[in-house]
Each structure stands twice: as C-alpha cells, then as structure tokens.
Design a protein around this motif. Structure first.
Motif: not given
Length: 285
Positions: A88-110
């Motif tokens: 859900g968090p990734v789907a929401g951010a990809e769809g422009g519905i809601r941004p990722l939580k800060d704690k998810y950003i470095p994990l996904l970037a890696h």
C-alpha cells in the motif's frame, strides 16, 4: 529485441529461461502481439547483454514506478523491503496519492539501487504526473503536454506535428483547400487565422470542419468536442514524432498515454515499425 537477440546468437528459449517466461511469450513479444511487463525489461537487457537504457531508452527522468521496474521488482516484492504487510505505501506513492514515510525512502533507494535524492525526485514526478504535470531533472513542476481541447489547440497541434519545419500551410492555403473541398467559398483566410489563434471561438459550419479534416488527414470527429477521439489523434501524432526522431522502440516498449491507441491500431503500427526497421537496419528502432 529480435534483431539484438539474433545478432547475439541467443535462442528464444534461452531468453525465456533467463527472464522466467514461456517460449511462446517471448515469441509474442518479438512479434508485437504482446509486450513484456516493465518489470521484465531489466532481465531482458541482461540476457541480451545490453544496457537497459540502450535497449529500452526512456524519454525524460524516471518516476517511482520506473525506478522500481528498473530494479526488476514488482510491487508485491516491496513489503519485505520496507517492513510492511502490504504494498500500500508504495502503491500510494506511485499513484501520487500520498508520499512515502521518511523511514521508507532510504530502504527503497537501496533496493532500487539509487540515491535518496534520486528517489525523492522520482516521488515528485509521480505526484506531479497524478496532477497532470511533469517534473524536470531538479524536481521542479512544469505543465505536462495534454491532448488539445479547443479548436484552436487542435489546429495548432496538427500544423506543428504533421508538417516538416516551415512546411505547414498558411491561413490562405488552408482557406483555399477548404473552399475547394466545399465547392464554394465557405471560409476566408482571416477567419482561418481567427480560428487558429483562438480569437474566434465560435464553431464553424460542418462543411468547414470536414474541409479541415480532409486537408489534415484526420477523422472529422477530431474537431468535435470528444476528448477520447482527440486523445487518440494526439497519441498518433506523438507516435509519428517518435518515429521521426528514432524513438519508436521506446514508444512500443514503454507505451503511450493513458487513453493510448486501440489495440488493433497499435498492432498495425508495430508491424509497420518492423517493416521500417527491416528496410533501414541502421535506424534507431
């Protein structure tokens, strides 16, 4: 894809094995009857010994979906990455519905193999795309190119996209062509200019619109207030532009806009692209 595979002397079976697909699926990709999931493109590039951006070049910087797919990950693969039960968090951010939580950003970037800043910029592009905008390399929002809505926008688009530089007909030529089609004088060069520039927003008689359609080689419905028809003509012109600039391969692999072209039309265009590539093997397909 087919020409690269043959040049590398790799069988369809080897490609299928390398990307986890059936032989018939790979054959369908090469025939243009189907296209691979965007998540499969990195594996295809690896099997064929090519860089992803060389085999499937992208026009413009990536959004969040592009980064995930470039890493060869499906959305269902992301919950373990960010420690959630769903995507859900990734789907929401990809769809422009809601941004990722800060704690998810470095994990996904890696997981995606990019920097934190690159992922943040991609997130801005996803959000902007949902608003009908685009974001440049630095993350600044810009207005996205949209299909034309007014008669002036439709005429301008045809003049810009359907003719070579400085080769588009002038107002007098357009008026003459329409009058010839009608068999009498139904419009003047001055009226054409007013319609083209938006100074005159009234709807011209049907015979004039039919003359426009005849001259520009589009359906008469393009000039009606039908967004779906206008969008299809717009996407067709985008594909023509891509063909002229050697980017047909990108359009075929990564798709057109939301409305896109009908499946039968896209299949026909793929066949034509194959013929062009065969006739001009040095072209950038």
């Amino acid at each position: 894809m087919r020409s690269v595979r043959r040049a590398a002397e790799i069988s369809q079976a080897d490609v299928a094995s390398g990307v986890g697909a059936a032989d018939s699926t790979v054959a369908g990709w090469e025939l243009g009857s189907s296209v691979p999931d965007q998540e499969k493109l990195p594996a295809l590039a690896r099997v064929l010994g090519q860089r992803l951006d060389d085999l499937f070049p992208r026009s413009g910087p990536p959004d969040l979906t592009d980064l995930r797919c470039d890493a060869g990950l499906y959305r269902k693969d992301t919950p373990p990455v960010i420690g959630t039960r769903s995507d859900g968090p990734v789907a929401g951010a990809e769809g422009g519905i809601r941004p990722l939580k800060d704690k998810y950003i470095p994990l996904l970037a890696h997981a995606y193999g990019v920097t934190v800043d690159e992922l943040k910029h991609a997130q801005k592009r996803s959000a902007a795309k949902a608003r009908g905008e685009e974001v440049d390399d630095e993350g600044a929002s810009t207005a996205a190119e949209k299909s034309p809505r007014t008669l002036a926008e439709k005429i301008t688009l045809l003049l810009e996209r359907s003719y070579p530089a400085e080769g588009a007909p002038g107002d007098a030529e357009i008026a003459a062509a329409v009058n010839k089609y009608a068999g009498s004088q139904v419009i003047t060069a001055e009226r054409v200019e007013a319609l083209r520039t938006g100074a005159d927003e009234t709807t011209p008689p049907p015979i004039v619109l039919e003359g426009f359609a005849q001259l520009f080689g589009v359906t008469r419905l393009y000039f009606e207030p039908d967004d779906a028809v206008a969008q299809q003509v717009f996407e067709g012109l985008r594909l023509m532009s891509a063909a002229k600039s050697g980017k047909v391969g990108r359009v075929r692999a990564r798709g057109l806009g939301e409305a896109g072209l009908p499946a039968d039309v896209l299949s026909l265009l793929n066949d034509l692209a194959d013929k062009v590539a065969h006739a001009t093997p040095d072209a950038n397909d």
